[in-house]
Design a protein around this motif. Structure first.
Motif, PDB file in Angstrom:
ATOM      1  N   LYS A 157      39.186  35.084  32.962  1.00  0.00           N
ATOM      2  CA  LYS A 157      39.105  36.263  32.941  1.00  0.00           C
ATOM      3  C   LYS A 157      38.549  36.433  34.685  1.00  0.00           C
ATOM      4  CE  LYS A 157      36.523  40.541  32.251  1.00  0.00           C
ATOM      5  NZ  LYS A 157      35.201  41.106  31.716  1.00  0.00           N
ATOM      6  N   PRO A 158      39.454  37.052  35.607  1.00  0.00           N
ATOM      7  CA  PRO A 158      38.859  37.257  37.085  1.00  0.00           C
ATOM      8  C   PRO A 158      37.733  37.657  37.576  1.00  0.00           C
ATOM      9  CG  PRO A 158      40.357  38.621  36.921  1.00  0.00           C
ATOM     10  CD  PRO A 158      40.707  37.788  35.138  1.00  0.00           C
ATOM     11  N   GLU A 159      36.874  37.367  38.395  1.00  0.00           N
ATOM     12  CA  GLU A 159      35.448  37.317  38.781  1.00  0.00           C
ATOM     13  C   GLU A 159      35.664  39.049  39.723  1.00  0.00           C
ATOM     14  OE1 GLU A 159      32.706  36.532  37.701  1.00  0.00           O
ATOM     15  OE2 GLU A 159      33.331  34.524  36.030  1.00  0.00           O
ATOM     16  N   THR A 160      36.317  39.031  41.019  1.00  0.00           N
ATOM     17  CA  THR A 160      36.649  39.635  41.360  1.00  0.00           C
ATOM     18  C   THR A 160      36.832  41.405  41.686  1.00  0.00           C
ATOM     19  OG1 THR A 160      37.119  37.600  43.227  1.00  0.00           O
ATOM     20  CG2 THR A 160      37.470  40.295  44.111  1.00  0.00           C
ATOM     21  N   MET A 161      35.573  42.309  41.347  1.00  0.00           N
ATOM     22  CA  MET A 161      35.901  42.984  40.647  1.00  0.00           C
ATOM     23  C   MET A 161      35.324  44.432  42.106  1.00  0.00           C
ATOM     24  SD  MET A 161      37.695  43.532  38.031  1.00  0.00           S
ATOM     25  CE  MET A 161      37.677  42.222  36.503  1.00  0.00           C
ATOM     26  N   ILE A 162      34.728  43.851  42.804  1.00  0.00           N
ATOM     27  CA  ILE A 162      34.370  44.651  44.407  1.00  0.00           C
ATOM     28  C   ILE A 162      35.092  43.794  45.983  1.00  0.00           C
ATOM     29  CG2 ILE A 162      31.805  44.799  45.628  1.00  0.00           C
ATOM     30  CD1 ILE A 162      30.707  44.731  43.221  1.00  0.00           C
ATOM     31  N   ARG A 163      35.636  44.679  46.016  1.00  0.00           N
ATOM     32  CA  ARG A 163      35.858  45.133  47.759  1.00  0.00           C
ATOM     33  C   ARG A 163      35.209  43.788  48.639  1.00  0.00           C
ATOM     34  NH1 ARG A 163      38.014  47.646  51.887  1.00  0.00           N
ATOM     35  NH2 ARG A 163      40.006  46.436  52.732  1.00  0.00           N
ATOM     36  N   ASP A 194      37.633  39.454  50.250  1.00  0.00           N
ATOM     37  CA  ASP A 194      38.627  39.505  49.234  1.00  0.00           C
ATOM     38  C   ASP A 194      38.948  40.805  47.805  1.00  0.00           C
ATOM     39  OD1 ASP A 194      39.286  38.082  47.020  1.00  0.00           O
ATOM     40  OD2 ASP A 194      36.794  37.177  46.305  1.00  0.00           O
ATOM     41  N   ASN A 195      40.000  41.309  48.435  1.00  0.00           N
ATOM     42  CA  ASN A 195      40.633  42.750  47.653  1.00  0.00           C
ATOM     43  C   ASN A 195      40.665  42.202  46.320  1.00  0.00           C
ATOM     44  OD1 ASN A 195      40.731  44.244  49.502  1.00  0.00           O
ATOM     45  ND2 ASN A 195      42.219  42.703  50.903  1.00  0.00           N
ATOM     46  N   ARG A 196      40.454  42.915  45.240  1.00  0.00           N
ATOM     47  CA  ARG A 196      40.671  42.831  43.962  1.00  0.00           C
ATOM     48  C   ARG A 196      42.222  42.251  43.170  1.00  0.00           C
ATOM     49  NH1 ARG A 196      39.883  47.034  38.840  1.00  0.00           N
ATOM     50  NH2 ARG A 196      40.278  46.043  37.163  1.00  0.00           N
TER      51      ARG A 196
END
Length: 296
Positions: free
Chosen positions: A68-74, A87-89
């Motif tokens: 599961k990806p960790e980046t949900m916040i830009r 680091d874009n979603r």
């Protein structure tokens, strides 16, 4: 010595030293985008590790590979006084709504430091753009597509659409970073992107918390990538530019995109009932013809 020279060049780069000065730009924003789990966060950590020349730190949170990806916040990460990594979603599927969200991120119309939620319709995208008031015209945007060589390209047309949209929105053809360069699929993946017109690309293995041992190959590839991006910025800054005007043009392009997609969606919704009625009429006619055949 070559690595040190490249690192110093990256660290010392300033928009003020460009041919016409900074022309209203205060920083270069490297907009990392692509599928979730393809190594955007790891690439940011690798860049920081190489340029800072300090002990490895996982600045950007990285999910387990293929999990599961960790980046949900830009999130934004300052690399130098002039260069910032974003680091874009990442997107999961080639979906029109996710495309719209990617374009909003690339165009720098979503705030940094906040969670990115996929738009449920293009009407919401239109409202967001029309109400957007934040002035971020001082950011010189450079799109950087991060793509894992572990994944063969299954739909070149969609991927090319994304690449070309990134170019149209930012005015800069994306640099492509292939992660997991040791993958058996790397040659085919590289060839697929070459056929899409990609010329500026780099294959590498990211540093990770489990593998921080410095190697000349990794260091020089990452530094070369950053150096070439900066050289391209310097080349583009040879022209007289209008930072505010460019942002207005980006917004206009995205408004046109959202409006077009919303019209297409409304047309599809209107055609659904018509299609259902037509199907019912066809079925009714078929039954009548069948009944006539039985009577005969």
């Amino acid at each position: 010595m070559e690595s040190r020279a490249m690192r110093d060049y990256i660290r010392d780069f300033s928009l003020d030293s460009c041919a016409h000065g900074n022309q209203g730009y205060s920083r270069v924003l490297l907009q990392l985008f692509g599928f979730t789990g393809h190594g955007k966060s790891s690439f940011i950590n690798s860049c920081k590790y190489v340029v800072d020349d300090e002990p490895y730190v996982a600045h950007a949170k990285v999910a387990e590979y293929k999990k599961k990806p960790e980046t949900m916040i830009r999130n934004a990460y300052k690399l130098t006084e002039t260069i910032t990594l974003v680091d874009n979603r990442g997107f999961r599927i080639m979906d029109k709504y996710e495309f719209g969200e990617i374009y909003l991120q690339l165009g720098n119309f979503l705030p940094l430091g906040r969670e990115v939620k996929w738009q449920e319709n293009f009407g919401d995208m239109l409202k967001l753009l029309e109400s957007e008031r934040c002035d971020q015209s001082s950011d010189f945007i450079v799109p950087v597509l991060v793509y894992s060589a572990d994944y063969p390209v299954t739909d070149k047309n969609y991927m090319k659409d994304i690449i070309m949209a990134a170019r149209d929105i930012t005015g800069v053809f994306p640099t492509v970073v292939f992660t997991h360069e040791l993958s058996e699929h790397q040659p085919k993946v590289w060839e697929s992107f070459r056929q899409m017109g990609v010329k500026n690309s780099f294959s590498l293995e990211n540093y990770t918390a489990e593998d921080t041992k410095k190697t000349r190959g990794k260091h020089e590839t990452i530094l070369k990538c950053l150096q070439e991006i900066i050289k391209d910025v310097e080349f583009r800054m040879l022209e007289e530019r209008d930072a505010i005007g460019e942002r207005i043009d980006r917004k206009k392009l995205l408004l046109e995109y959202a409006h077009k997609r919303e019209m297409e969606k409304q047309k599809e919704e209107m055609e659904k009932p018509l299609g259902k009625i037509k199907k019912q009429e066809t079925e009714k006619q078929e039954k009548q013809e069948k009944g006539d055949c039985i009577l005969l």
